[in-house]
Design an enzyme around this catalytic site. Sequence first.
Site, PDB file in Angstrom:
ATOM      1  N   LYS A  99     -12.324  60.914 -25.526  1.00 42.90           N
ATOM      2  CA  LYS A  99     -11.090  60.390 -26.113  1.00 42.90           C
ATOM      3  C   LYS A  99     -10.306  60.172 -25.222  1.00 42.90           C
ATOM      4  O   LYS A  99      -9.248  59.365 -25.315  1.00 42.90           O
ATOM      5  CB  LYS A  99     -10.920  61.074 -27.290  1.00 42.90           C
ATOM      6  N   GLU A 121      -2.239  59.343 -35.898  1.00 40.58           N
ATOM      7  CA  GLU A 121      -2.895  60.226 -36.912  1.00 40.58           C
ATOM      8  C   GLU A 121      -4.102  61.064 -36.317  1.00 40.58           C
ATOM      9  O   GLU A 121      -4.386  60.537 -35.350  1.00 40.58           O
ATOM     10  CB  GLU A 121      -3.275  59.436 -38.004  1.00 40.58           C
ATOM     11  N   SER A 386     -21.080  61.938 -25.468  1.00 38.24           N
ATOM     12  CA  SER A 386     -19.537  61.634 -25.487  1.00 38.24           C
ATOM     13  C   SER A 386     -18.809  62.953 -25.494  1.00 38.24           C
ATOM     14  O   SER A 386     -17.689  62.744 -25.201  1.00 38.24           O
ATOM     15  CB  SER A 386     -19.278  60.783 -26.910  1.00 38.24           C
TER      16      SER A 386
END
Length: 408
Positions: A99, A121, A386
């Site tokens: 991310k 958010e 990931s």
Amino acid sequence: MDYRDFDNYTKHFPTSDGRFGSYGGAYLPPQLVTAFREIDDAYETICNSAQFISELRRIRREFQGRPTPVYHAERLSRKLGKCQIYLKREDLNHTGAHKLNHCMGEGLLAKYMGKKKLIAETGAGQHGVALATAAAYFGMECDIYMGEVDIAKQAPNVTRMKVLGARVIPVSRGLKTLKEAVDAAFEAYLNEYETAIYCIGSAVGPHPFPKMVRDFQMVVGEEAREQFRQMTGNHPDAICACVGGGSNSIGMFVPFLGDPVDIYGVEPLGRGSKIGDHAASMTFGKKGVLHGFESMLLQDDKGEPLPVYSIASGLDYPSVGPEHAYLRDCGRISYVTATDEEAVEAFFMLSRLEGIIPALESSHALAYAIRFARENSTGSILVNLSGRGDKDVDYVIEHYGYGDKYAD
Ligand SMILES: *Cc1c(COP(=O)(O)O)cnc(C)c1O
């Protein structure tokens, strides 16, 4: 369409109005149209400048620790047969997951636009932590909107965000989870868009976010493609990645679209195919609009999003990035599923056989690679790992024990 039809693909997709075929777009309240257009214009000019590109490159190398390696999982492969499994180690990216790749890009864009604050958010808190990291790096303020239910469930990530200097703003309306947090973040952005920028957490949302996030995540596939070629002299036969909103997967997949490589997106099948037991939006969804973009959506007859579930909280989103829907319709990418149980098996196999504890999200991609290796007696599959699974170990041992049944 096959791989030969994908030369120059990223030059043409999305279109300037943010479409991937009939998917994507920007469904915005009129007050936000200008703000999103400003981001789009800034992105198109700034991100192509030599200065931006070289600064992002330096951040990736010196702060994030890129390139992350490709690793040949030899013991796991041998255990399963003759097919060879390789991992792209995004778990070794700073903060332990992919991310940060788009959060650092979004933060750098905010800096060039002269913004002082990042707004977003978060559901499970992973995006909030990555964005709070970027804000600290760039010396910006950071407001993270989070449902009260999620705040109670995700205490360690709330703590991390606060340690990093972010403000975590509780959202107490409705079901007090991700959907309400998205609404609250959009409202805040509406009031502050002159000094702040909204940063989305995946390859979703109104244009230009699916494009921006894809472009920033493509470093994963670009590195992996070159690394795999250096290691083996060839391309993998197949690649796979887990699909929540679709950011780690789209970043991995797009650089391989023009190669003769089979591509698999792996969705969470949770406890099974009943409504509320999974979050497989490509597999069970229908076309619809949520959060300002059009894509495959798990929805009821009125178009309201259905409840979703997965053992991996980063995968439980009722829609998916629009580019995935388009590439599936093109016949270029296949979407498959893995259950909670299969993900947990993969989680323990990788931990025990390779000394790598994968995130439960990534364990879904790995579960598919394990199935692929059992079914194919030759060839190779490259998995985008990931993230790392430190955040998941307590939950897994509480519900599944120490995995001794998977160990032999
Ligand atoms: C958030 C997350 C995902 C899912 O998000 P995508 O946008 O689909 O990539 C997958 N893996 C990890 C480790 C995550 O934190």
